[in-house]
Write an enzyme that holds these catalytic residues in place. Structure first.
Site: not given
Ligand code: IPM
Ligand code: MG
Length: 357
Positions: A142, A192, A224, A248, A252
């Protein structure tokens, strides 16, 4: 107790949901004898329209001097074609960075009464869902360098740099371990590391911190796999800590598992007690101004403000209990509506919560 609260309604459904949360805060202040002083400030498209930029330095300075900031949401199609630095979302990133709010806490909690709003099978949620997502908020891709260039062949090339320093990982890791200690002492760190250098550094720092918290049951999980585990077995999670973009996305997902993104509150904290409190959802321009938005995520964010910035746990619990009672009484906004319930609008939902405080 006297506290100064800056509220920023922002765009889309922002004004409606912030109005709802302000009603609730006013009721709490009245009932518990506190003096909350409010001041409005602009952010996002609303700020762009009034001042030509999505956040002014003056607003950042004002926010830094307050005790807490309550925010609605930013963005909408009206501002989609603006150059990147002027887009409403930049205002949000700038206030987070400007106030040094590196720790974003997003509790995905499934209220018992909302079990039917959860898209998962009953057997998967029988042990409940109570996940605290700890998202790093001022680093990673970001805030890395962003570039788009046109190559000599006329085709475009774009890049976004993902970077993390040891210090940035350490401070968010510390917050996550402390949160785990206050909860069920279970922490999953998401990365990751099979592909990314930033993730390998992330793991190394987390493993060092782990030694300082022998009571915490700690695990690394690939992002994942985490996305899969959240829907396969959500009750295995207590606290999850992860970098900005993974957080982020996963928050959700977790919010939906907990019924609706309209229920997901958030607190953004730095080193001091000041914090920024906002729902984790967006400005939902498609339903703005219709009085059908769910104000509960913003109201729950106000409860987090009382708990984290003002150290008023009883008052925070009073809001959460009032929400429980409102849901138990069958009141639902459209996003969490199910059979046998009473459909209410945004304003009405906030009023019902106020009545039950
Ligand atoms: C969130 C939002 C923001 C983010 C957007 C609006 C910039 O999705 O708070 O989760 O990505 O952080
Ligand atoms: Mg998001």
């Amino acid at each position: 107790m006297q506290k100064k609260i800056i509220f920023m309604k922002g765009d889309g459904i922002g004004p409606e949901i912030v109005d709802g949360a302000l009603l609730v805060l006013k009721k709490v202040a009245e009932k518990y004898g506190h003096n909350f002083i409010y001041e409005e400030a602009l952010i996002g498209g609303a700020s762009y329209d009034a001042c030509g930029e999505p956040l002014t330095q003056e607003t950042i300075d004002k926010c830094k001097k307050a005790d807490a900031v309550l925010l609605g949401a930013v963005g909408g199609p009206k501002w989609d074609d603006l150059p990147v630095p002027l887009r409403p979302e930049q205002g949000l990133l700038a206030i987070r960075k400007g106030m040094g709010l590196f720790a974003n806490l997003r509790p995905a909690y499934l209220f018992k009464e909302l079990a039917s709003a959860c898209p998962l099978k009953a057997e998967l949620i029988k042990d409940g869902i109570d996940i605290l997502m700890v998202r790093e908020l001022t680093g990673g891709v970001y805030f890395g360098e962003h570039n788009t260039i046109t190559k000599p062949n006329g085709k475009k090339y774009a890049e976004d740099k993902m970077a993390y320093s040891e210090e940035e990982i350490e401070r968010i890791g510390f917050v996550a371990f402390e949160m785990a200690m206050k909860r069920n002492k279970n922490l999953v760190s998401v990365d990751k590391a099979n592909v990314l250098d930033t993730s390998r550094l992330w793991q190394k720092v987390m493993h060092r911190l782990k030694e300082e918290y022998p009571e915490v049951d700690y695990k690394d999980m690939l992002v994942d796999n985490t996305a899969m585990q959240i829907v396969a077995k959500p009750s295995q999670f207590d606290v999850i800590v992860t970098e900005n973009m993974f957080g982020d996305i996963l928050s959700d997902e977790a919010s939906m598992v907990a019924g609706s993104i309209g229920m997901l509150a958030s607190a953004s904290l730095g080193l001091g007690s000041i914090g920024l409190y906002e729902p984790s959802h967006g400005s939902a321009p498609d339903i703005a101004g219709q009085d059908i938005a769910n104000p509960l995520a913003t109201i729950l964010s106000a409860a987090m403000m009382l708990r984290y910035s003002f150290d008023l746990p009883d008052e925070a619990a009073a809001i959460e209990n009032a929400i429980n009672k409102t849901l138990a009484a069958g009141y639902r906004t459209k996003d969490i509506m199910s059979e046998c319930c009473k459909l209410v609008g945004c304003k009405e939902m906030a009023k019902k919560v106020v009545e039950k405080i």
